[in-house]
Design a protein around this motif. Structure first.
Motif, PDB file in Angstrom:
ATOM      1  N   TYR A  24      27.646  36.648  36.628  1.00  0.00           N
ATOM      2  CA  TYR A  24      27.339  37.271  37.971  1.00  0.00           C
ATOM      3  C   TYR A  24      27.603  38.884  38.007  1.00  0.00           C
ATOM      4  N   ASN A  37      29.837  42.138  42.938  1.00  0.00           N
ATOM      5  CA  ASN A  37      31.274  41.523  43.003  1.00  0.00           C
ATOM      6  C   ASN A  37      32.849  41.274  42.240  1.00  0.00           C
ATOM      7  N   GLN A  89      35.576  33.116  37.395  1.00  0.00           N
ATOM      8  CA  GLN A  89      35.065  33.884  39.159  1.00  0.00           C
ATOM      9  C   GLN A  89      34.466  33.205  40.513  1.00  0.00           C
ATOM     10  N   ASN A  90      33.206  32.454  39.340  1.00  0.00           N
ATOM     11  CA  ASN A  90      32.403  31.275  40.615  1.00  0.00           C
ATOM     12  C   ASN A  90      34.012  30.949  41.748  1.00  0.00           C
ATOM     13  N   ILE A 140      35.713  33.677  44.041  1.00  0.00           N
ATOM     14  CA  ILE A 140      34.259  33.835  45.030  1.00  0.00           C
ATOM     15  C   ILE A 140      34.107  33.124  46.178  1.00  0.00           C
ATOM     16  N   GLN A 152      37.560  33.520  47.663  1.00  0.00           N
ATOM     17  CA  GLN A 152      37.616  35.135  49.139  1.00  0.00           C
ATOM     18  C   GLN A 152      36.846  34.892  49.972  1.00  0.00           C
ATOM     19  N   HIS A 155      25.140  35.530  46.246  1.00  0.00           N
ATOM     20  CA  HIS A 155      26.283  36.969  44.911  1.00  0.00           C
ATOM     21  C   HIS A 155      24.889  36.239  43.955  1.00  0.00           C
TER      22      HIS A 155
END
Length: 298
Positions: free
Chosen positions: A145, A148, A198-199, A202, A205, A265
């Motif tokens: 990514y 973000n 990180q996925n 995300i 979130q 993203h």
């Protein structure tokens, strides 16, 4: 001095004299002596020593920044001269976040066709690991990514926008819907990537923004494990639409767009912010730009 700086970089990464010596292919006394010589040359103490490694001094932290820059430039020079003599050859190392592994063949296939003398290794890592390995010269480029969360100082080539779908099986709640909201998805028994990905952060979130509590009943760092659990009919998951399309879900598996919001993203290639780049990195960045153009027309 270059070899001593390389030893210093490895020690800062491994945080252990024995492991650093093994990684460098030297004995521990040789490593310690080289670092002591480096300290004498620079006139500062770089490493806090006791019975074991205790960290870097403030001066050591600053020298580490310079060491990465100097060693990176020296390696670039060597690789550029090698390419001038023999053409592009060697080994390229690529680290990829799990949700982008589906598209890496688009990059590697075209790259190897153009540069058959270059071998490749591709590993799956978290976004944090991609950045760390890039910083420590363990990889040449990463695919991660590029928004973000902070990516630090890196060169970037945006590749595609990652959007999200509910992946579930026939007969399960929402399976016949044309679209579903993030709040609705949160009511399902979910299997998701682990929180270090990180996925997953995300997804957390967007679920939190929808007023939902994130409570997956199964977590894994493997997309294959998630797929196998979805197929049982006891779990659903949230996955990027590009990944779902590539896998060609059919039969009893449904892929349903998630809205409110239609979140996206950017995923792209990242490289060290160094000019000039090594010939291999330059070639990989070029291929990423070509791929980005092709993906935008699909």
């Amino acid at each position: 001095m270059i070899d001593k700086l390389e030893f210093f970089i490895v020690l800062a990464r491994e945080r252990h004299f024995g492991r650093a010596a093994q990684e460098c292919g030297v004995t521990q006394p040789t490593l310690s002596a080289s670092l002591k010589q480096l300290e004498e040359q620079l006139g500062v103490t770089l490493v806090l020593r006791g019975s074991r490694y205790q960290g870097l001094t403030p001066e050591g932290q600053r020298v580490l920044e310079w060491a990465r820059r100097i060693v990176g430039d020296a390696r670039t020079m060597r690789e550029e001269m090698k390419a001038a003599r023999k053409g592009l050859s060697g080994h390229a190392r690529i680290a990829v976040i799990p949700t982008a592994t589906y598209m890496v063949t688009d990059l590697t296939l075209q790259f190897t066709r153009k540069h058959p003398a270059v071998t490749l290794s591709v590993t799956s890592c978290t976004s944090y690991q991609v950045l760390s390995q890039l910083e420590n010269f363990e990889i040449d480029v990463g695919i991660s990514y590029i928004e973000n969360e902070p990516t630090g100082r890196v060169a970037t080539v945006p590749l595609y926008a990652e959007r999200y779908q509910l992946i579930t099986s026939v007969g399960q709640k929402f399976a016949e819907r044309e679209k579903v909201t993030w709040a609705e998805v949160a009511t399902l028994p979910l299997c998701l990537l682990t929180p270090d990905m990180q996925n997953r952060r995300i997804i957390n979130q967007h679920l939190t923004e929808a007023g939902a509590t994130v409570k997956p009943t199964l977590e894994s760092n493997s997309m294959i494990v998630l797929f196998s659990h979805i197929r049982t009919g006891n779990w659903a998951s949230i996955m990027p639409v590009n990944l779902a399309q590539t896998l060609g879900f059919g039969g009893n598996i449904r892929s349903i767009p998630i809205v409110e919001p239609d979140a996206h993203h950017t995923v792209g290639m990242i490289a060290a912010p160094r000019e000039p780049h090594t010939p291999i990195v330059s070639a990989l960045l070029h291929e990423a730009r070509v791929l980005a153009t092709a993906l935008s027309h699909r």
